[in-house]
Design a protein around this motif. Structure first.
Motif, PDB file in Angstrom:
ATOM      1  N   VAL A  62       7.056 -12.193  30.665  1.00  0.00           N
ATOM      2  CA  VAL A  62       6.052 -12.829  29.818  1.00  0.00           C
ATOM      3  C   VAL A  62       6.717 -13.560  28.645  1.00  0.00           C
ATOM      4  O   VAL A  62       7.057 -12.953  27.625  1.00  0.00           O
ATOM      5  N   PRO A  63       6.934 -14.858  28.756  1.00  0.00           N
ATOM      6  CA  PRO A  63       7.486 -15.619  27.623  1.00  0.00           C
ATOM      7  C   PRO A  63       6.482 -15.673  26.467  1.00  0.00           C
ATOM      8  O   PRO A  63       5.264 -15.678  26.687  1.00  0.00           O
ATOM      9  N   LYS A  64       6.992 -15.729  25.261  1.00  0.00           N
ATOM     10  CA  LYS A  64       6.129 -15.856  24.086  1.00  0.00           C
ATOM     11  C   LYS A  64       5.318 -17.146  24.188  1.00  0.00           C
ATOM     12  O   LYS A  64       5.863 -18.215  24.469  1.00  0.00           O
ATOM     13  N   GLY A  65       4.015 -17.034  23.963  1.00  0.00           N
ATOM     14  CA  GLY A  65       3.154 -18.205  23.996  1.00  0.00           C
ATOM     15  C   GLY A  65       2.809 -18.704  25.378  1.00  0.00           C
ATOM     16  O   GLY A  65       2.198 -19.771  25.514  1.00  0.00           O
ATOM     17  N   ALA A  66       3.176 -17.954  26.421  1.00  0.00           N
ATOM     18  CA  ALA A  66       2.912 -18.406  27.789  1.00  0.00           C
ATOM     19  C   ALA A  66       1.429 -18.359  28.106  1.00  0.00           C
ATOM     20  O   ALA A  66       0.676 -17.559  27.547  1.00  0.00           O
ATOM     21  N   HIS A  94      14.009 -17.354  32.469  1.00  0.00           N
ATOM     22  CA  HIS A  94      14.280 -18.772  32.175  1.00  0.00           C
ATOM     23  C   HIS A  94      13.249 -19.668  32.858  1.00  0.00           C
ATOM     24  O   HIS A  94      12.743 -20.628  32.246  1.00  0.00           O
ATOM     25  N   LEU A  95      12.939 -19.368  34.117  1.00  0.00           N
ATOM     26  CA  LEU A  95      12.005 -20.216  34.857  1.00  0.00           C
ATOM     27  C   LEU A  95      10.599 -20.126  34.275  1.00  0.00           C
ATOM     28  O   LEU A  95       9.943 -21.155  34.042  1.00  0.00           O
ATOM     29  N   ALA A  96      10.130 -18.905  34.037  1.00  0.00           N
ATOM     30  CA  ALA A  96       8.784 -18.742  33.477  1.00  0.00           C
ATOM     31  C   ALA A  96       8.683 -19.373  32.098  1.00  0.00           C
ATOM     32  O   ALA A  96       7.663 -19.996  31.755  1.00  0.00           O
ATOM     33  N   LYS A  97       9.725 -19.241  31.302  1.00  0.00           N
ATOM     34  CA  LYS A  97       9.736 -19.824  29.960  1.00  0.00           C
ATOM     35  C   LYS A  97       9.661 -21.348  30.040  1.00  0.00           C
ATOM     36  O   LYS A  97       8.936 -21.995  29.253  1.00  0.00           O
ATOM     37  N   ALA A  98      10.404 -21.948  30.976  1.00  0.00           N
ATOM     38  CA  ALA A  98      10.383 -23.401  31.122  1.00  0.00           C
ATOM     39  C   ALA A  98       9.023 -23.897  31.607  1.00  0.00           C
ATOM     40  O   ALA A  98       8.551 -24.953  31.186  1.00  0.00           O
TER      41      ALA A  98
END
Length: 315
Positions: A62-66, A94-98
């Motif tokens: 879970v990236p921040k702000g996703a 990295h992929l989820a964040k992008a």
């Protein structure tokens, strides 16, 4: 020309190739997984939450702000010999964040624990659990690397057979599509790839499916009916022995009317994206995947931030 940083992936495969047969099976897997995990930089700003995904080990990434309602459903690689939700958590981070969404990275039994179809059954259990959480299939993309492609297209085939809704898109990194090992690149890239010799991959096939039919579409997606399946973005390294499997699969998908993109990256080996956060080629590849999948998940275009490096070619 490949970056200096990208040599870490080649060194990784050379090291595990040198240790194959010298270590016990368990020690070899532990050595490989430790070396593999070290390739990836920590993405930062990403939380990891362990879950029981319908009896299957799962990890919410879970990236921040996703966006909380968009999901990448990720099957990790490892030849059904190694790999786990932990070896791949940083890559998926990295992929989820992008992309700007969350991901569910799910586990499955390795071949040493159970033969096929236990792995596909685990993938289906994780999918069913995800859908039970009230996620919209139109806001889910399937993603995988290496042998995870087998599970990804196994899930798609079973969903279609059950007349259930399909996800929005598919992302495949260095996919393993053909248990019959018919790709010419096993020979043409034999001197370039320090680990994936045809004989070794043949052993991985037997370890995974035993005497099961190697041409069965659920274990060899290359022979599946791909009609009606979601758009797919395939990436592969030009120097890996499996690269022609991606080329053949891309052609089969196009013939079936599936929207298909294939990028082959010069001088790169199998699953080089594991160097995300450390090598520019890997970061470029991740950016391309994210830019392609965002509109298919209904996310706004974040702009074309991909930097063209390493001679990655769209086909």
């Amino acid at each position: 020309m490949a970056s200096i940083e990208s040599e870490a992936n080649r060194n990784h495969y050379a090291a595990i190739g040198a240790n194959a047969g010298k270590l016990s099976p368990q020690a070899f897997v532990e050595f490989n997984d430790s070396s593999w995990t070290a390739l990836t930089g920590e993405p930062g700003g990403v939380d990891y939450i362990e879950v029981d995904a319908g009896g299957v080990p799962g990890l919410w990434v879970v990236p921040k702000g996703a966006d909380e309602r968009r999901v990448l459903f990720y099957a990790h690689g490892g030849g059904f010999l190694g790999g786990s939700i932990y070896t791949h958590r940083k890559l998926v981070g990295h992929l989820a964040k992008a992309v700007g969404c969350r991901a569910l990275l799910y586990g499955y039994p390795l071949a040493s624990q159970a033969k096929y179809p236990a792995q596909l059954e685990a993938a289906m259990a994780a999918w069913d659990w995800l859908i039970d959480q009230d996620f919209d299939t139109r806001r889910i993309a399937l993603a995988a690397d290496s042998c995870g492609a087998v599970l990804t297209y196994g899930v798609l085939q079973r969903l279609r057979a059950q007349e259930r809704p399909l996800p929005a898109a598919t992302l495949i990194i260095s996919g393993w599509f053909d248990m019959a090992l018919t790709a010419a690149s096993y020979e043409t890239n034999r001197e370039k790839d320090p680990f994936f010799a045809k004989g070794g991959v043949d052993w991985l096939v037997t370890n995974f499916i035993g005497d099961y039919d190697r041409l069965d579409p659920e274990v060899s997606p290359l022979y599946a009916d791909l009609s009606g399946f979601p758009p797919v973005f395939l990436q592969a390294g030009a120097d890996e022995t499996l690269v022609d499997e991606s080329r053949m699969f891309a052609e089969r998908a196009r013939q079936a009317g599936v929207e298909t993109r294939l990028d082959v990256f010069d001088d790169m080996l199998h699953s080089f994206q594991m160097m995300a956060g450390r090598a520019p080629e890997a970061d470029d590849a991740i950016d391309r995947l994210a830019a392609w999948v965002r509109p298919r998940l209904g996310l706004p275009d974040a702009g074309n931030n991909a930097v063209k490096v390493a001679g990655g070619k769209a086909a």
